[in-house]
Write a protein that holds these residues in place. Structure first.
Motif, PDB file in Angstrom:
ATOM      1  N   GLU A 115      59.392 -64.129 -43.544  1.00 28.84           N
ATOM      2  CA  GLU A 115      59.097 -62.674 -43.788  1.00 28.84           C
ATOM      3  C   GLU A 115      58.034 -62.297 -44.447  1.00 28.84           C
ATOM      4  O   GLU A 115      57.134 -61.332 -44.334  1.00 28.84           O
ATOM      5  CB  GLU A 115      60.184 -61.792 -44.206  1.00 28.84           C
ATOM      6  N   THR A 116      57.776 -63.313 -45.782  1.00 25.17           N
ATOM      7  CA  THR A 116      56.640 -62.717 -46.593  1.00 25.17           C
ATOM      8  C   THR A 116      55.615 -63.400 -46.706  1.00 25.17           C
ATOM      9  O   THR A 116      54.612 -63.567 -47.669  1.00 25.17           O
ATOM     10  CB  THR A 116      57.350 -62.788 -48.134  1.00 25.17           C
ATOM     11  N   THR A 171      56.558 -60.189 -57.741  1.00 26.86           N
ATOM     12  CA  THR A 171      56.940 -61.480 -56.853  1.00 26.86           C
ATOM     13  C   THR A 171      58.451 -61.766 -57.339  1.00 26.86           C
ATOM     14  O   THR A 171      59.014 -61.805 -58.197  1.00 26.86           O
ATOM     15  CB  THR A 171      56.050 -62.748 -57.495  1.00 26.86           C
ATOM     16  N   GLU A 226      63.692 -66.305 -45.197  1.00 30.80           N
ATOM     17  CA  GLU A 226      62.854 -65.204 -45.747  1.00 30.80           C
ATOM     18  C   GLU A 226      61.574 -65.224 -46.382  1.00 30.80           C
ATOM     19  O   GLU A 226      60.745 -64.497 -46.226  1.00 30.80           O
ATOM     20  CB  GLU A 226      63.882 -64.840 -47.153  1.00 30.80           C
ATOM     21  N   ASP A 269      59.654 -64.243 -52.235  1.00 32.00           N
ATOM     22  CA  ASP A 269      58.223 -64.742 -52.062  1.00 32.00           C
ATOM     23  C   ASP A 269      58.013 -66.396 -52.213  1.00 32.00           C
ATOM     24  O   ASP A 269      57.076 -66.906 -51.837  1.00 32.00           O
ATOM     25  CB  ASP A 269      57.252 -63.943 -53.127  1.00 32.00           C
ATOM     26  N   GLY A 292      55.631 -66.869 -47.702  1.00 29.47           N
ATOM     27  CA  GLY A 292      55.925 -67.105 -48.945  1.00 29.47           C
ATOM     28  C   GLY A 292      55.323 -68.860 -49.562  1.00 29.47           C
ATOM     29  O   GLY A 292      54.648 -69.360 -48.600  1.00 29.47           O
ATOM     30  N   GLY A 342      63.605 -59.142 -51.324  1.00 31.62           N
ATOM     31  CA  GLY A 342      62.713 -59.994 -50.533  1.00 31.62           C
ATOM     32  C   GLY A 342      62.770 -61.452 -51.323  1.00 31.62           C
ATOM     33  O   GLY A 342      63.414 -61.560 -52.603  1.00 31.62           O
TER      34      GLY A 342
END
Ligand SMILES: NC(=O)c1ccc[n+]([C@@H]2O[C@H](COP(=O)([O-])OP(=O)(O)OC[C@H]3O[C@@H](n4cnc5c(N)ncnc54)[C@H](O)[C@@H]3O)[C@@H](O)[C@H]2O)c1
Length: 276
Positions: free
Chosen positions: A133-134, A9, A130, A84, A136, A82
């Motif tokens: 994208e995840t 993570t 971001e 998260d 999160g 990345g």
């Protein structure tokens, strides 16, 4: 014993240089996460680099500017591939200042709200692309002062109430893509610093702890709060939660009002007398 809940993570923590934020950084690394840290204090960041090496990416900057928040996100993504979880945590205190005591109201208001409220909004804004994208998570440090008076003064309490509103609004706006939750600690002995001309040394130390208003008979340490952050940062274990603020206040909020009304009246009366 660690949970392994944060293996693989990537996290960014603001205000990770000290106190609760530093304890969260240490615990997240233990739990398997890689952690970006944004803080204004370079010496604190150097200590984190020494402790955790390549598991952390430290960034010196100010949460009150969008560009510093964006730089921290970019550096975290470059380092760990990345993002998260975003943990908004950097904050400042008002030393329990009362309305009569406030001297430079406009600048002290802006300074405190810029860090405690705008800083969280800018961090969330910078992390958003971001986290989309995840799929999160965002986790914010709220406070007992997000719900009740007398956990700070006339600036801090409204700022932390605003944090509760921000958590709930972002949870609403960003579902189902991103979950947004918070932790509301009560008293924690840290270096929590005040803003502007408000200079009081009666906060942040164990000496400032009043056991009579805390049913749980412990003086907590920052590390005691980190389990709640691990839970909310965990993809699997926080799955049904968004817009939730976990209270960890040593039982203060279930104590009842007792002599609190009398105490409030007493200190405002003292301040008014001092002004005369
Ligand atoms: N200490 C408590 O009793 C308590 C209780 C409830 C909530 N909180 C909240 O916990 C959070 C952390 O506070 P703490 O007690 O660990 O204090 P702390 O001062 O030990 O840690 C805060 C960190 O934020 C950094 N910081 C401050 N302003 C910054 C800025 N503009 N940009 C970047 N970094 C900045 C500081 O350098 C410091 O490293 C705050 O949001 C605070 O309101 C604290």
């Amino acid at each position: 014993m660690t949970t392994g809940w944060l293996d693989d993570t990537a996290v960014l923590v603001t205000g990770g240089g000290s106190g609760i934020g530093r304890a969260v950084v240490d615990r997240f690394v233990e739990e398997g996460a890689s952690v970006g840290v944004l803080d204004v204090e370079s010496e604190r960041l150097a200590a984190i680099d020494d402790a955790h090496g390549a598991r952390v990416e430290t960034v010196e900057g100010d949460v009150t500017t969008l560009s510093d928040n964006e730089r921290a996100v970019t550096r975290t993504v470059e380092a760990f591939g990345g993002l998260d979880v975003f943990v908004g945590n950097a904050g400042r205190f008002d030393g329990n200042v009362t309305l009569p005591e406030l001297s430079d109201v406009e600048s002290e208001f802006h300074h405190l709200f810029d860090v405690n409220v705008l800083g969280y909004i800018l961090g969330a804004k910078a992390a958003l692309p971001e986290l989309l994208e995840t799929n999160g998570r965002m986790v914010f440090t709220a406070s007992g002062a997000s719900f009740d008076p007398d956990g700070g003064g006339v600036l801090y309490v409204p700022s932390k109430h605003a944090v509760a509103g921000l958590i709930r609004q972002l949870a609403f706006e960003l579902a189902p893509a991103i979950s947004v939750n918070g932790v509301a600690p009560g008293y924690v002995p840290t270096n929590l610093s005040t803003v502007g001309s408000i200079d009081r040394s009666d906060t942040g130390s164990e000496d400032g702890f009043d056991p009579s208003v805390h049913p749980l008979d412990i003086v907590p340490q920052p590390a005691d709060y980190t389990g709640t952050y691990v839970l909310l940062a965990s993809e699997d274990d926080s799955r049904p939660m968004t817009g939730t603020i976990i209270t960890a206040d040593l039982g203060r909020s279930v104590r009842g009002i007792g002599d609190v009304a009398g105490r409030a009246l007493e200190y405002i009366t003292d301040d008014l007398e001092e002004m005369e």
